[in-house]
Scaffold this active site. Structure first.
Site, PDB file in Angstrom:
ATOM      1  N   HIS A  71      27.237  29.545  37.521  1.00 15.86           N
ATOM      2  CA  HIS A  71      28.743  28.992  37.167  1.00 15.86           C
ATOM      3  C   HIS A  71      29.717  29.462  38.223  1.00 15.86           C
ATOM      4  CE1 HIS A  71      28.050  27.330  33.057  1.00 15.86           C
ATOM      5  NE2 HIS A  71      26.974  28.113  33.137  1.00 15.86           N
TER       6      HIS A  71
ATOM      7  N   ASP B 185      36.526  30.442  43.836  1.00  7.79           N
ATOM      8  CA  ASP B 185      36.402  30.197  42.335  1.00  7.79           C
ATOM      9  C   ASP B 185      35.034  29.116  42.287  1.00  7.79           C
ATOM     10  OD1 ASP B 185      36.708  30.565  39.831  1.00  7.79           O
ATOM     11  OD2 ASP B 185      38.510  30.356  40.062  1.00  7.79           O
TER      12      ASP B 185
END
Length: 731
Positions: free
Chosen positions: A165, A371
């Site tokens: 993730h 991110d």
């Protein structure tokens, strides 16, 4: 749908000790929402740490286990020391900053590796205990990188998927980890490894090549005993839920109240208070905009929501002080009795509060330094049912790959980011709507449920094929099947690869000339009654004609692009596929060859081949994998495919493969014909796949294959063909 076992660091619950026992509340958002459907619909289990303190009494722990079992959740008990060292120490103190390219945040001495291994072992043990044959196991995120391999050792036939993730860093950065090989091997225990973006997949592939010396074939890795698939699965959000909240009259009223005066523009940022999120640079860019565009003063406000994160870690406490100091500086320098430039909120907001803020925003600022995805950007887009608003998005967020219509910025460029803020605030309404419409369509179509469904479908499909396919039988079984087939179908068509099948591999292509024994073998096979012999090679027609042209056998060069009958007639080409790709591909091959001693280029009429058999055994495979990645990018829009053979990379047009030379046979002819195919590398898999089920397909040497049988090498292949000549032929 098979049962799904979800293995993640945390269970989707919050546990709170009370005077009467424990209270368990379900979590919402993010992973909890994304995995809700597969968890419920498959009747599976979710395995993870509950977040409960190890100081619970035995009664409280029994009550907790009972409540979790009723929700089909399995708690992995962790001590406070394990949480501190495995989670805060190695996972968040080492892996988190490294994977986000913030090397300066990594401690000088990397500790806590042993607790990380210990907890990964514990998670694998709990998953294995609850596994049932046929289950799909889906492991999540950087805290559990070792679990796939640990599970594979316990459950060799299990179907295991892993999803990361956060970003996977570049190979140069990843190799700084002392435990780098262990982590890569841990991930390779999975059947399918998923990433948010193609860049993260490429970085992982490069690490496998450079650190483990593995061959990565675009989206798969061939290990000695199985194949690992790699995939890109950008995570979405529950767009329907955010849309419903955005339609709520109470949310609309809250948004209107937040907007206040019509002449006040709102910029909004919503982030965890983490050093990866770029909040200080966002504040500096806002400050710079107020300096360079003084007309905006008292007409614009930045609402910055900072959700507390890892409050017990000293580095995060210092980071909070930095952010709050910048907020105070900007408000002190520009604030007036009527206006506060930055409205700073240090707490989490409920979903209705968030959606109201998204609806009120004129400009949404999502500007992390790095991110993995960043779902806030997608939440904003899904909440803007009015079709208005501007998204300013960091090019270093994974979401930037999916959301190109956003105003993309480099957060390290404070002046450039400030101008992008100004551009977003002054953007005409037509442009705002034109940018937001495709974003909304994409976010609503590819939501979090699509993400979970596509990953599990690919996991089930890829591993299902791998596990259902029987291992090829050996030489004795191959001969037995061939003899039995010949007793039923007397005609024989033999389709034979050349290099690695009829002759051993040599240092250079020109050294692979047929010896006298092989020529006699092929001539004898061709003289066998009711027999056709085809040599199907990647070599040029000139080489095959020079070596085998005088034999009464059919020849097929360049994987079937050129063909010549057994009567020795003219060579006939397939349709011309065009050659616009050749010049840039050849230039790249020449550059790589100049930098790789022992490599050479073979130029064919329609294909190009890069051989590295004489290159150093360490650097050759690494350079080959780098080349394939570069070729994949260079030729992504060209009608060609890139194949990895035995110490060779070949670029050839689509549709030109060995399978195309299989002769069309009527049902009657097929019933009376034995089809035999021998080959040793991936190009021969096209031939095996094109043959009908009764065919005798034989893989020569090691490696994954869809052939029915396997023999050891060139001597075994020649022995098999010699046996055909010597066997009695039915008349």
């Amino acid at each position: 749908m098979p049962r799904v076992l979800i293995v993640a660091n945390r269970l989707p619950v919050t546990v709170r000790a009370t005077d009467t026992g424990v209270e368990v509340q379900k979590s919402t958002g993010g992973l909890a929402t994304g995995l809700l459907r597969p968890h419920e619909q498959s009747g599976g289990l979710w395995i993870g740490w509950s977040g409960a303190s190890d100081e619970l009494t035995s009664e409280q722990r029994a009550q907790l286990d009972e409540q979790l079992a009723g929700m089909r959740l399995v708690g992995v008990p962790l001590t406070q020391d394990q949480v501190t060292r495995y989670y805060e120490g190695f996972s968040n103190g080492v892996l988190w900053p490294l994977f986000h390219y913030l090397v300066d945040q990594i401690p000088l001495h990397v500790r806590d590796w042993e607790p990380y291994v210990e907890v990964n072992e514990l998670f694998a043990e709990y998953a294995a205990q609850h596994y049932q044959p046929g289950d799909l196991i889906w492991v999540h995120d950087y805290q559990l990188l070792l679990v796939p391999e640990l599970l594979r050792k316990r459950l060799p036939d299990a179907r295991i998927g892993f999803f990361l993730h956060i970003p996977f860093p570049s190979e140069e950065l990843f190799r700084t980890l002392p435990e780098r090989e262990r982590l890569l091997s841990g991930l390779l225990g999975a059947d399918l490894v998923g990433f948010h973006t193609p860049a993260y997949l490429r970085h992982f592939a490069a690490s496998l090549t450079q650190l483990l010396g593995l061959t990565v074939d675009i989206d798969r890795v061939q290990l000695s005993d199985r194949e690992v698939r790699l995939g890109v699965f950008p995570m979405g959000i529950d767009a329907e839920s955010f849309g419903a909240l955005a339609r709520d009259p109470a949310t609309i009223a809250d948004a209107e109240n937040l907007r206040g005066a019509d002449d006040l523009k709102l910029l909004v940022g919503v982030d965890r208070l983490d050093y990866t999120k770029g909040i200080p640079r966002r504040l500096l860019a806002f400050e710079r905009m107020l300096q360079t565009h003084p007309e905006l003063r008292e007409h614009v406000r930045l609402v910055q929501v900072a959700v507390p994160s890892r409050t017990g870690v000293e580095a995060y406490q210092e980071f909070r002080s930095l952010v709050e100091g910048l907020v105070g500086r900007i408000n002190g320098a520009f604030g007036t009795p009527r206006w506060v430039p930055v409205h700073y909120i240090y707490r989490g907001l409920s979903e209705p509060e968030l959606v109201a803020l998204y609806r009120a925003a004129d400009v949404m600022l999502v500007t992390p330094l790095r991110d993995g995805m960043n779902l806030v950007a997608k939440e904003f887009v899904a909440s803007r049912l009015d079709g208005d608003g501007v998204l300013v998005l960091s090019e270093f967020a994974g979401a930037a790959w999916e959301l190109p219509e956003a105003v993309q910025v480099n957060p390290y460029d404070v002046d450039g980011t400030a101008e992008s803020y100004y551009r977003a605030l002054t953007m005409p309404v037509e442009e705002r709507r034109a940018r937001l419409l495709p974003l909304r369509t994409r976010v609503e179509t590819y939501d979090v449920h699509h993400w979970a469904r596509t990953f599990l479908e690919q996991l089930e499909a890829s591993t299902g094929r791998a596990h259902s396919r029987h291992a090829p039988a050996g030489a004795a079984a191959a001969w037995q099947a061939l003899a039995a087939r010949l007793s039923e179908a007397e005609d024989l068509i033999a389709l034979l690869d050349y290099d690695g099948t009829l002759v051993p591999y040599t240092a250079t292509p020109e050294l692979a000339r047929p010896d006298r024994t092989l020529r006699e073998l092929l001539a004898g096979l061709a003289a066998r009654p009711r027999t056709e012999v085809h040599v199907v090679s990647g070599r040029t027609r000139e080489a095959l004609e020079r070596w085998l042209g005088d034999l009464p056998i059919a020849l097929h060069a360049e994987h079937g692009f050129w063909s010549r009958g057994a009567d020795g007639g003219d060579w006939v080409p397939a349709a011309d596929p065009g050659a616009a790709w050749r010049e840039p591909a050849l230039a790249l091959l020449q550059e790589v060859t100049a930098r790789t001693p022992g490599s050479l280029i073979e130029t064919k009429s329609v294909a190009l081949a890069w051989h590295y058999r004489m290159a150093d055994q360490d650097s050759g495979p690494r350079r080959a994998n780098e080349l394939r990645l570069h070729l994949g990018q260079l030729l992504s829009n060209q009608p060609v495919e890139i194949l990895a053979g035995n110490k060779v990379i070949e670029i050839r047009p689509y549709g030109i493969h060995k399978g195309r030379i299989v002769p069309p046979l009527s049902p009657e002819r097929l019933a009376a014909t034995t089809l035999l195919a021998l080959g040793d590398d991936r190009t021969d898999e096209d031939l095996f796949a094109a043959l009908p089920p009764p065919a005798i397909t034989i893989k020569v040497g090691p490696g994954a294959t869809q052939a029915r049988f396997r023999i050891d090498g060139v001597p075994a292949a020649r022995a098999l063909l010699q046996s055909l000549i010597e066997a009695e032929v039915p008349r």
